[in-house]
Structures are given as C-alpha cells and as structure tokens.
Design a protein around this motif. Structure first.
Motif, PDB file in Angstrom:
ATOM      1  N   SER A 177       4.342 -17.304  -1.997  1.00 45.68           N
ATOM      2  CA  SER A 177       3.022 -17.606  -1.432  1.00 45.68           C
ATOM      3  C   SER A 177       3.099 -17.827   0.073  1.00 45.68           C
ATOM      4  O   SER A 177       2.226 -17.376   0.827  1.00 45.68           O
ATOM      5  N   ILE A 178       4.149 -18.513   0.529  1.00 42.65           N
ATOM      6  CA  ILE A 178       4.317 -18.740   1.971  1.00 42.65           C
ATOM      7  C   ILE A 178       4.548 -17.415   2.692  1.00 42.65           C
ATOM      8  O   ILE A 178       3.940 -17.146   3.740  1.00 42.65           O
ATOM      9  N   LEU A 179       5.413 -16.590   2.137  1.00 43.74           N
ATOM     10  CA  LEU A 179       5.653 -15.272   2.740  1.00 43.74           C
ATOM     11  C   LEU A 179       4.376 -14.432   2.732  1.00 43.74           C
ATOM     12  O   LEU A 179       4.073 -13.720   3.700  1.00 43.74           O
ATOM     13  N   GLY A 180       3.630 -14.506   1.649  1.00 44.51           N
ATOM     14  CA  GLY A 180       2.366 -13.777   1.565  1.00 44.51           C
ATOM     15  C   GLY A 180       1.385 -14.222   2.623  1.00 44.51           C
ATOM     16  O   GLY A 180       0.678 -13.384   3.226  1.00 44.51           O
ATOM     17  N   PHE A 181       1.331 -15.519   2.887  1.00 42.83           N
ATOM     18  CA  PHE A 181       0.433 -16.026   3.931  1.00 42.83           C
ATOM     19  C   PHE A 181       0.823 -15.472   5.298  1.00 42.83           C
ATOM     20  O   PHE A 181      -0.044 -15.036   6.076  1.00 42.83           O
ATOM     21  N   LEU A 182       2.118 -15.482   5.605  1.00 45.92           N
ATOM     22  CA  LEU A 182       2.574 -14.961   6.897  1.00 45.92           C
ATOM     23  C   LEU A 182       2.265 -13.468   7.038  1.00 45.92           C
ATOM     24  O   LEU A 182       1.886 -12.995   8.118  1.00 45.92           O
ATOM     25  N   ILE A 183       2.407 -12.725   5.943  1.00 51.52           N
ATOM     26  CA  ILE A 183       2.114 -11.286   5.981  1.00 51.52           C
ATOM     27  C   ILE A 183       0.619 -11.033   6.197  1.00 51.52           C
ATOM     28  O   ILE A 183       0.222 -10.217   7.049  1.00 51.52           O
ATOM     29  N   ILE A 184      -0.220 -11.722   5.435  1.00 54.39           N
ATOM     30  CA  ILE A 184      -1.665 -11.517   5.546  1.00 54.39           C
ATOM     31  C   ILE A 184      -2.168 -11.928   6.927  1.00 54.39           C
ATOM     32  O   ILE A 184      -2.998 -11.238   7.546  1.00 54.39           O
ATOM     33  N   TRP A 185      -1.654 -13.040   7.433  1.00 57.56           N
ATOM     34  CA  TRP A 185      -2.081 -13.497   8.751  1.00 57.56           C
ATOM     35  C   TRP A 185      -1.641 -12.512   9.838  1.00 57.56           C
ATOM     36  O   TRP A 185      -2.395 -12.221  10.780  1.00 57.56           O
ATOM     37  N   ALA A 186      -0.425 -11.970   9.703  1.00 58.58           N
ATOM     38  CA  ALA A 186       0.052 -10.977  10.667  1.00 58.58           C
ATOM     39  C   ALA A 186      -0.815  -9.718  10.629  1.00 58.58           C
ATOM     40  O   ALA A 186      -1.194  -9.176  11.678  1.00 58.58           O
ATOM     41  N   LEU A 187      -1.139  -9.251   9.431  1.00 59.62           N
ATOM     42  CA  LEU A 187      -1.990  -8.069   9.301  1.00 59.62           C
ATOM     43  C   LEU A 187      -3.375  -8.310   9.896  1.00 59.62           C
ATOM     44  O   LEU A 187      -3.964  -7.420  10.526  1.00 59.62           O
TER      45      LEU A 187
END
Length: 684
Positions: free
Chosen positions: A530-540
């Motif tokens: 979930s943490i990695l997913g947040f960083l990916i979505i925010w970067a996108l």
C-alpha cells in the motif's frame, strides 16, 4: 525533528531542505513528506521483518524467565487518580514530552516571529500587536498539525506500529483521547486568534467565506473545526456515558474532518500529518473487509445475573491470546453499532471457536440478551438445532505477546463483568500446564468483586478439574469473591438457566482472517504494498497532471493528495487483501473439528445445574476487598519475585489497586516482591 523545527536553526534548515529537494519528482510536498511522514512509514516497513524474525510467544516466556525482579517504567503507576486516571512512569514521560513540546514550539516560533516582525515595514504599536497575534494563530495551527500527525496512530486497532512497540489498542485509546483534547485546544486557539485579528481589522465576514487558492481556505477550515468541535464535545465523559450512541455516531464525522482539513491546508501540510492518517486508513479498510462476513454463533448460554455467553466460530489459522478482545455487531439490533468484548476463552480451548461474556448493562446489550432468550425459547419449542444466530466480528485484537504468562505470580483483580478475561487466563494457564507448554505462573490470586451472588455462576464456564486434573499439585489457585450488596448467601445461588445450542451444524460462516493482528506475512505485505502504491500513484499524478498543467491551487492539490492515499489503499492494498482472503483455509471440518464442536456448550443437555466452587474459593458477603491487607499478605509470603497485577474493572477499582501497588513498590525491601500494574480496562 519536531523539537528542532520551531527554532531559528530549524526554520533555516527546513528552508534549505525544501530548496534542495523541490526539484525532485514529488516537489515541495515530497520534502515535507520525507521529513515528517517518511520516518513513520519507514518504521512501519521495518517493523514487518522485525516481527517476522522475532521469537514467538513461547520464546518470550522463556526469555522472561531469565530476568531478575525489577521495577519497569511501563508497569509502575506514578499517577493513580485525576483526569488522566492511572498513569505509568512511561506514560508520564510521554505526557511530559508533549507538554514540553507544545510549550517549546510556541516559544520557539514566537521568538522567530519577533525577529521577522521588522520585515513587515513600519507598523504602529497596534498593528504590531495585531500582526503578532496573527502569527501566533499560525503558530497554534502548526503545533496542532504536529499533534494531528500522531492523533490517528493509537486508534488503528491492528496497526503494525502498535504491534511493534507492544501497546494494544485498548491501552492506546486513552492516548488518542489525550491527543484529541490537546489538538482541539490548539485548534481552538488557532481559530480564536484569527477571529480576533479579523474583528480588529473589520474583515470578519469576508475572511470567513474566503477560499484562497494560494493559501489556507478559511471557509474549509471553519467547517473542519465545526466537525472537530462536535466530536470533541460528545467525548466529554458526562455526554459519552449517558448518550453513547450520540458519541459513536458523531465520531464518524472524522471522515469529513479529514476531507475539509485537506481542503483547508493543502497538500504540503497534509503530507506532514499523512503518516498516521495513512496507517489508520489501512486499518479501517481492512476492518471493513473483515466485518462484511456473517459469522455463526455456535452456542449461547443465558445466566440468571443477566449475562450471556456466546461461542463464535473462527478458522483454525486465526490466532489470538487469552487477553484478546473482539468488536461485535448484531445487525438485528443495529447496523452501525460495534461493541468491544473481552475474550473469555483460551486459544487452547479449541482451534475453531472463541467465547465472549456479555453483561446486560445498557440498551444494546439488553436487546442482545432478549434476542438470545427469544432464540432459546423458540428452539426449545422446535426441539431441534434449527435456530440460527449470526453476527459480524472485527478482531481479535490485543497484546502481541501473552504477558500474563511472563510472571511467576499473578494477582487478577476484577469488578463485575471484568471477570471475563480472567476466565480466559485461568483456562490458558491450566491448558499450558497440562500440555507442558512454557508457562511461568505457579501462584494465581483471583479477587472478584460483584454486587450480587448470582454473578458467581459465571465461574462455571471454566471447569478447572476437567481442563487439568490434579492441577492443584502444579499451580496454586486462590479465589476470593466479594459480594458487596448481600450480607448472606442467596437461596438461588448457583442456579443456571437452560443452555441450548443455537447452531450446532457448521454452515462455513466463521470469522475472517483479515485482521491486522493476524498473519504477519500478509499484514506486512498489505502495509508495504500500500505504501509503495501510494508513492507510485502520487508520482504518476505529478508527472501526468499536476506538473504539466501547473496545478497550484492549495485546496485542490490537498484533496488530490488525500485521494492518492485512498486509491492506493483500495487498489494496491485491496489486491493484497484479495489474495490474503483466497489463501484462507476453507477446508471442511474434519473428525477432530467435529469432536471439538461436540464439546462446545459445556452443559447443553442439562435443564439446570449447580456450579461447584473450587475448594480454594472463599466468598465474603457484605465486604469489599481490602487491598492494603491483601497486598501486604502477599508481600510477606511470596518473596523476591515479579508479581503481575492485572486489573479489569471500573476506574475506581483501578485507582485503588494502583495506589497500593505504588505504595508497596516504593516501600519495597530487597526480599519483597515487585508488583507490576497492568490494566485490561478500556473505555471507548
């Protein structure tokens, strides 16, 4: 870092930090996130391998056996009465740190503001005072933001952080209450100072409805405060105790509070408090997924004192310890209300069920008692196990380690329905002694204060001789019962109403394994992904939308930042939950499971029974426990040893016990025991 930032050095450091990192993918928001939220999320990630590599419960018991008796910060009561209740030395240090931080932050920011005041040009004395008041309002807001960063951490029931530091949710709730009061006080000062400034400048109305794009949206902040104030008022003890449903329902406004907080401060400031909010989101979504399932109540027992015992179906791979608890919802009573109950069974009683004792003491529990009685009556008339009773369950939660097994001597102090967890402890200790599992307690003193003798029948739920024949040769169990409102035994003492199994045939509806305190691998993967997913979505979002289109509105970026957190939990975390759920063992019950089901409901075919008190049980009528005499006697006879004292009951009972423990430990000599205070009571 929180202590450093309010100083001039900290202010300069933060400015340099923003300049050094502002050109990165995540911009200035990433600077704040890395500095404030990054450490919290990093600790959560590192907690996963630590918990996986740490020893199991048996290893903890063996390690504790080697330690010598000594005082411990976490179990020595410093304050025993007052607004904070019983406060241990460790908790007192935490309170002191927050008080010092608030005072230091206000002082540090004020010093910086005085140095900045000349930069506003030539101001009259009145204008200087108004400007300082405005900057003070900003100071209170920044300090409240720091408290808000920690506010949601204690109420994440299955949080990986709470598991890491060994603080269960029932203890952490009081920290949430303390932080909530402090946060709302600071927010009140924040808003009040601004209102005074607006009034002096004659711009109250236009300032209230102002919705700036390059700064804080005032109107969103006022709405946010209204939601927070509503929740705050209903938490006051007189209101919460008398109107619990009002308190419960208004607390669901936290969703709107967080949304308008994001609109008010923007993404940079949200990122400073995002760590606690994000971990709470993870826990809340997992609880939502677990609670969707209807769970079979295998059997129910109705006692003459008004209590009900429920046996709930669970999968074998869902583990808990004897000091665990669950949240229960019965949709026939209410679709929204969840109530916590201590587990009254040992995990060694059986792998496919757990039990809870529920006392009829309010509107919800009264309706539950009547529902069970109606089902018992209908099943009796049908002469068969056709009645069905289902509930929704969250949990089990509780201590990561069974600390009740880590003391050679135990004193269990219960008031009324507080006996429930101690029945589980007695059963757990006896099972472990019988099975030759690691277990330190060899002397157990149970002190139970009740109003009426009819409540004593609850002891019949633990048949000590059946669990461990000749257990008295291996462990000394001394039970002292105090019936405070009766001067002599009742003629009806010992009578139990008919017990009927509500559902003896398994329909495959057991508790879900989706709980943060469950499987360490799956719960850890849920957090990390979930943490990695947040960083990916925010970067996108930054690459594809915010940066190309030069989106700069604070309130808009704030709500998008919050949306990234929600989406990452639902999509990335939801993916882990899907596979976690698929891995759940749904194999039909085998012969061993069916034998266990046959043992559930210890008196199913008896019309009535008379409970038999253990030979080491003493009943005192018209008396209350004299803790000075009890602890003095124990101190004289048990020698130099760690004594675990666990209290489950009202605040007055906890204070009385804690006061005596503090007195005994302060006057302790070398050959006397060290008493350790542990509370198993919590008030939502």
């Amino acid at each position: 870092m929180f202590f450093v930032i309010p100083t001039e050095f900290g202010t300069d450091f933060y400015t340099d930090w923003e300049d050094a990192t502002s050109g990165t993918l995540y911009g200035t928001e990433g600077s704040a996130l890395l500095l404030y939220t990054g450490p919290i999320l990093l600790i959560a990630v590192l907690a996963v391998p630590y918990l996986l590599l740490s020893g199991g419960d048996d290893d903890d018991v063996v390690a504790e056996k080697k330690k010598s008796p000594r005082l411990r910060l976490g179990t020595f009561p410093v304050l025993v009465d007052g607004v904070f209740g019983v406060v241990t030395a460790a908790e007192f240090i935490g309170i002191a740190m927050f008080v010092v931080f608030v005072a230091w932050a206000v002082y540090g920011y004020t010093v910086v503001n005085f140095e900045m005041l000349p930069t506003y040009g030539d101001l009259t004395p009145l204008e200087k005072r108004v400007q300082m008041l405005q900057m003070s309002a900003y100071i209170f807001g920044l300090t409240a933001l720091t408290c808000l960063a920690f506010l949601f951490l204690p109420v994440a029931r299955g949080s990986i952080l709470l598991r890491l530091i060994g603080i269960p949710f029932e203890h952490a709730t009081r920290y949430h209450v303390w932080l909530g009061n402090l946060t709302m006080f600071l927010l009140t000062m924040h808003g009040l100072c601004y209102f005074i400034v607006w009034f002096i400048r004659g711009i109250v109305l236009e300032s209230i409805i102002e919705w700036k794009s390059d700064g804080g949206a005032n109107f969103a902040g006022i709405i946010c405060y209204c939601f927070g104030f509503t929740m705050w008022v209903t938490t006051l003890p007189p209101i919460r105790k008398r109107f619990f449903e009002l308190f419960f329902y208004t607390h669901q406004l936290y969703i709107l509070f967080v949304i308008f907080f994001s609109l008010h401060v923007g993404d940079t400031y949200v990122s400073k408090a995002a760590g606690g909010i994000f971990l709470f989101m993870l826990d809340r979504f997992l609880r939502f997924c677990q609670s969707r399932r209807n769970v079979d109540v295998i059997s129910a027992t109705s006692f003459p004192c008004g209590s009900v015992s429920l046996v709930i179906s669970k999968p074998k791979n869902l583990h808990y310890n004897a000091l665990g608890f669950i949240f229960l919802q019965v949709r026939e009573i209410s679709w929204l209300q969840w109530h916590p109950f201590s587990v009254s069974s040992s995990p060694l009683d059986g792998g496919h069920h757990l039990s809870v004792l529920i006392k009829s003491a309010g509107e919800w529990t009264g309706k539950l008692k009547r529902s069970v009685s109606d089902l018992l009556l209908s099943q009796t008339q049908l002469s068969g196990p056709n009645a069905s009773f289902v509930a929704s369950v969250e949990g089990p939660y509780g201590h990561e380690s069974p600390y009740h097994l880590m003391y050679k001597k135990l004193i269990l102090v219960a008031g009324g329905s507080g006996i429930s967890p101690f029945l589980a402890i007695l059963s757990d200790v006896l099972h472990r002694i019988r099975d030759d599992k690691p277990c330190l307690p060899r002397d157990i003193l149970l002190i139970w204060a009740v109003k009426r003798s009819s409540e004593i029948s609850l002891l019949s739920t633990v048949d000590m001789d059946s669990i461990c024949p000749s257990f008295s040769d291996k462990v000394n169990v001394d039970i002292r019962l105090y019936v405070t409102r009766e001067s002599e035994p009742s003629l009806e003492e010992g009578k139990i109403e008919k017990v009927v199994s509500l559902n003896t045939r398994s329909r495959g509806r057991s508790m879900s394994v989706l709980v943060g305190t469950g499987n360490k691998i799956w719960s850890g993967a849920y957090v990390i992904v979930s943490i990695l997913g947040f960083l990916i979505i925010w970067a996108l979002l930054n690459v594809c939308y915010l940066n190309p289109y030069d989106i700069s509105k604070w309130w808009y970026r704030g709500i998008l930042f919050l949306g990234c957190m929600v989406i990452s939990v639902v999509i990335f975390g939801g993916g882990v939950i899907f596979f976690w759920h698929r891995s759940e063992n749904v194999t039909p019950a085998g012969e061993e499971d069916r034998e266990e089901s046959g043992r559930i409901g210890y008196m199913l075919d008896q019309e009535t029974t008379r409970y038999k008190l253990h030979e080491n049980t003493n009943v005192f009528y018209g008396q209350r426990p004299d803790f000075k005499e009890i602890f003095g006697s124990v101190s004289d006879s048990w020698g130099c040893v760690d004594v675990g004292v666990i209290v489950c009951g009202p605040q007055t009972l906890q204070s009385s016990v804690a006061k005596e423990i503090r007195s005994q430990d302060l006057r302790r000599k070398g050959n006397r025991p060290v008493f350790h205070f542990n509370s198993h009571s919590f008030d939502l």
